[in-house]
Each structure stands twice: as C-alpha cells, then as structure tokens.
Design an enzyme around this catalytic site. Structure first.
Site, PDB file in Angstrom:
ATOM      1  N   TYR A 183     -10.141  22.257 -13.986  1.00  0.00           N
ATOM      2  CA  TYR A 183     -10.784  20.951 -14.132  1.00  0.00           C
ATOM      3  C   TYR A 183     -12.002  20.891 -13.216  1.00  0.00           C
ATOM      4  CZ  TYR A 183     -11.574  15.994 -14.217  1.00  0.00           C
ATOM      5  OH  TYR A 183     -12.161  14.772 -14.345  1.00  0.00           O
ATOM      6  N   LYS A 208      -4.422  10.999 -18.960  1.00  0.00           N
ATOM      7  CA  LYS A 208      -4.472  11.747 -20.207  1.00  0.00           C
ATOM      8  C   LYS A 208      -3.204  11.504 -21.020  1.00  0.00           C
ATOM      9  CE  LYS A 208      -8.280  13.056 -18.254  1.00  0.00           C
ATOM     10  NZ  LYS A 208      -8.397  14.259 -17.449  1.00  0.00           N
ATOM     11  N   ARG A 250       0.831  -1.200   0.000  1.00  0.00           N
ATOM     12  CA  ARG A 250       0.000   0.000   0.000  1.00  0.00           C
ATOM     13  C   ARG A 250       0.874   1.262   0.000  1.00  0.00           C
ATOM     14  NH1 ARG A 250      -3.104  -0.222   4.643  1.00  0.00           N
ATOM     15  NH2 ARG A 250      -1.847   1.476   5.427  1.00  0.00           N
ATOM     16  N   ASP A 278      -1.264  22.093 -11.995  1.00  0.00           N
ATOM     17  CA  ASP A 278      -1.844  20.989 -12.760  1.00  0.00           C
ATOM     18  C   ASP A 278      -1.368  21.164 -14.199  1.00  0.00           C
ATOM     19  OD1 ASP A 278      -3.407  19.281 -14.306  1.00  0.00           O
ATOM     20  OD2 ASP A 278      -5.248  19.638 -13.171  1.00  0.00           O
TER      21      ASP A 278
HETATM   22  C1  PLP Z   1      -8.765  14.565 -16.131  1.00  0.00           C
HETATM   23  C2  PLP Z   1      -8.164  15.707 -15.396  1.00  0.00           C
HETATM   24  C3  PLP Z   1      -8.035  15.695 -13.998  1.00  0.00           C
HETATM   25  C4  PLP Z   1      -8.533  14.545 -13.161  1.00  0.00           C
HETATM   26  O1  PLP Z   1      -7.836  13.366 -13.430  1.00  0.00           O
HETATM   27  P1  PLP Z   1      -8.471  11.882 -13.298  1.00  0.00           P
HETATM   28  O2  PLP Z   1      -7.332  11.023 -13.712  1.00  0.00           O
HETATM   29  O3  PLP Z   1      -9.663  11.817 -14.183  1.00  0.00           O
HETATM   30  O4  PLP Z   1      -8.826  11.718 -11.855  1.00  0.00           O
HETATM   31  C5  PLP Z   1      -7.422  16.781 -13.391  1.00  0.00           C
HETATM   32  N1  PLP Z   1      -6.985  17.837 -14.115  1.00  0.00           N
HETATM   33  C6  PLP Z   1      -7.104  17.889 -15.446  1.00  0.00           C
HETATM   34  C7  PLP Z   1      -6.600  19.078 -16.182  1.00  0.00           C
HETATM   35  C8  PLP Z   1      -7.703  16.829 -16.139  1.00  0.00           C
HETATM   36  O5  PLP Z   1      -7.837  16.901 -17.468  1.00  0.00           O
END
Ligand code: PLP
Length: 384
Positions: free
Chosen positions: A104, A202, A52, A177
């Site tokens: 997001y 992504k 974990r 991010d």
């Molecule tokens: C998709 C996304 C998230 C969240 O990620 P998940 O893997 O779906 O939890 C956060 N920030 C951005 C810019 C995203 O495109």
C-alpha cells in the site's frame, strides 16, 4: 446448536448474536458519552473511564473481528494507516524491520520517510520471495516482518507460514496487512502471524462511507497492551457512529466477498482472452506467479481485486479509464460499487506500478454488466 458448529459467516451475519439486555433490540445503540461515572469509592467498576481509550460501541465490532480472524483481541482505529503505523510505533528507534517493496503506497511512503527519520531501520524486500525475506531478517536485530498479501496493486502473494517461521526463529513478530484477503479468504493467525491489520475502510465496512482500521492480535500479551496504549495516547480511535457503521457493514462481509470473488474470477478469465489486454494480474488465474501460494493460504476464492495491463501503454490505459460508464473512476477498494483506477499516476514518481496498469475493485454489480462496460471502453479507446 453448540457454538462450535456456527460458521464465521453466521457469526458475522448476526454480529455474534448480541441482543440488548435492556430493550431486546437486535441492533446495538450508539454510545455517545466521552466520560463515565466514578464509583463512590473512587473506582471505575464499569471498566470505563474516558472515551479516548475505548467506547462500548467498539465492543461488538472488535469481538466479531476477533472471532472471524481466530485471534485473541482486536482494536479498531481511526484509519487503516493509524492501525498499521501503531505496529511500527510500538518498536524503538534503532530496531530493524523488513517490509515489502510492493505494498500500500501511503504506508510505503510513511516507512521510507517518517519511520526512517524516527530511527527505524527499514529494509524493503521482494516479499513474494521467501528467500529474499530470509536473507533480510537478522536474528535478534529484526523486530518486525511486515507482509501485505495479496499486495497492492500487482496482487503478488507472500507465503505467510514461511515468513512466520523465518520471523519467529529470529525473534521477530510477523504482521500481515490482510485488507485485500479479508478473513473470508485468509486467516493469517492460523498461518503463524502475530498481528493482522485491516484497512476497515475497504471490505470490512464495504460501503465506501467511513475511514477505519483494525488490528487483531494472536495473543493478549505485553505487546498487545502497548498497541492498545498507543491508540489511547495518540487518540487514533474511531468515532462512535463510524464504529456502528463498521459493524453494520461487517454483517454482510461474507456474501459481499463471495460475490466479488466469483465475479472477479470470471472477469479475470474473460479479460485474459481479450485482444486489447496484454496481461491480467489475478491470484485465481493458474498462469499467475503467486497462484500456488494463493491456493495454499486462500480459501473460498481469490479476492475481488485484479489489475489489467492494457495494450498501447499508459495512454491507452488512461483513455480506457476515461470511457467507462458503470465502473467508477476513483481510488479505494472493497466497496459494493466497482472502481477502476490508473494507479501509476496516483502513486507518482518511484512507483513500482507499471504505467499501463488499471486496478479494478470488483463490487457486487452483475459481472456481465461490468465486462460489457470495460469491453466497450477498451474498444472506444482503441479506435479514438
Ligand atoms: C486503504 C489501504 C490501507 C490504508 O487504509 P486507510 O483506511 O485508507 O487508512 C492500507 N493497506 C491497504 C492494503 C489498503 O488498501
């Protein structure tokens, strides 16, 4: 060839050049074990105790991402959301955070609901304006400034270096991010960020077949230990097979992103001249508000994401999305297949997203095919 001369693209392609010491395999095995043998003296000389906390299958993906971002350490998570929320859960109730209005959508919701009821003082600002960030940050009170750049789904740019200076003067950390930019286009730590976050679902993975997240720390310090502890305690770790798939996807990050950038730039320029399109939002267009900041902190291209605002409003936008054939109508982004999405209807009431906006995630198909498909959909929707 000394290591210094090897580019990030080459490091990614070979996953740091790792070769299995026992079998000489060029691709690592998947370690399935949940627990590790103790030594006779009761110690853990392997450094592994229980899965974990971590798993050897994470090592290569984490080391590669650390090198690509120019950070000190990385942690992969069960999702982008669990990576992002760890940064806020590492704070204490009463702490003040400054976050973007346009970001997001799920993270924005979590900050406005859970984080707020848990006790964080969350202030939403126009993060494409450095003066708005400066006005919101309070010395000694603000603990974290969060940026998303380019920001979903308008692709507004935030100036990372300027925000880092404001945050650091006030004693706050800067988290970015960088899902949409990827380390191919922007390396936030070079511009002063303390933490870089990715939805690895992504571009890093790139094949729309896992949910994953990642954090990269500029320093391996007490704060980083806290983030590591949050992942181990909450158990927001990635599965072994998903970690392996993430590393496999990251090997082609550079060519995929380079292709998507070229294609998105060409589509943005063509759609900007299209009679049925009101406006194209893309950091690579000189007419775009954030273009100057994009030029300052993005290299190799302006990303694979763009949005188009359709003449005729929401109805025309939805009708256009209904008539594409090659583009796939689905949420998410950064995969090899191109996606189209009417964002306002998925974000729901309170969204800052214009109702006439279609978000486009450009994959690695031929750009001319993508243009023709959306062009025919626009014309058929217009004549319907
Ligand atoms: C998709 C996304 C998230 C969240 O990620 P998940 O893997 O779906 O939890 C956060 N920030 C951005 C810019 C995203 O495109």
């Amino acid at each position: 060839m000394t290591k210094k001369t090897v580019s990030a693209a080459s490091l990614a392609a070979q996953a740091m050049g790792w070769i299995d010491p026992v079998t000489r395999a060029v691709v690592p095995p998947i370690h399935m074990a949940s627990t590790y043998l103790r030594d006779e003296d009761n110690g853990y000389s392997s450094g592994r105790i229980y899965a974990r906390a971590d798993n050897p299958t994470f090592d290569q993906a984490e080391a590669t991402l650390t090198a690509l971002e120019g950070g000190a350490k990385s942690l992969i998570f069960s999702s982008g959301m669990s990576a992002a929320t760890a940064c806020f859960l590492a704070l204490a109730p009463g702490d003040h955070v400054v976050v973007p209005k346009v970001m997001y959508w799920s993270l924005r919701n979590w900050l406005a609901t859970f984080a707020t009821s848990w006790g964080l003082k969350v202030e939403f600002v126009d993060a494409d304006r450095t003066d708005a960030i400066a006005a919101a940050v309070k010395k000694g009170v603000t603990k974290l400034v969060w940026l998303e750049t380019p920001a979903n789904p308008t692709w507004a740019l935030s100036d990372i270096a300027a925000a880092a200076e404001i945050a650091h003067k006030a004693g706050a950390l800067l988290g970015v991010d960088s899902t949409v930019a990827t380390p191919v286009l922007t390396r936030p730590i070079e511009h002063g960020a303390d933490i870089v976050m990715h939805s690895a679902t992504k571009y890093l993975n790139g094949h729309s077949d896992i949910i994953a997240g990642a954090l990269v720390g500029a320093r391996d310090d007490d704060h980083w230990m806290k983030l590591r502890a949050i992942r181990a305690q909450l158990g927001t770790i990635l599965g072994q097979t998903e970690a392996w798939l993430l590393m496999r996807g990251m090997r082609t990050l550079y060519p995929r992103v380079a292709w998507a950038c070229r294609s998105a730039q060409s589509l943005a320029e063509k759609f900007a001249a299209h009679p049925m399109i009101e406006e194209v939002l893309y950091p690579g267009l000189p007419s775009f508000a954030g273009h100057a900041v994009a030029r300052k902190q993005m290299t190799n291209g302006f990303g694979g994401m763009l949005s188009v605002r359709i003449k005729g409003g929401e109805r025309a936008a939805v009708a256009t999305a209904a008539r594409v054939e090659l583009w796939k109508r689905a949420t998410s982004l950064g995969g090899v297949e191109s996606l189209i999405e009417h964002r306002a209807s998925i974000e729901g009431p309170g969204t800052p997203c214009p109702p006439d906006l279609l978000r486009l995630s450009v994959g690695v198909e031929e750009s001319a095919d993508l243009f023709e498909d959306l062009d025919q959909a626009l014309k058929r929707a217009h004549n319907a």
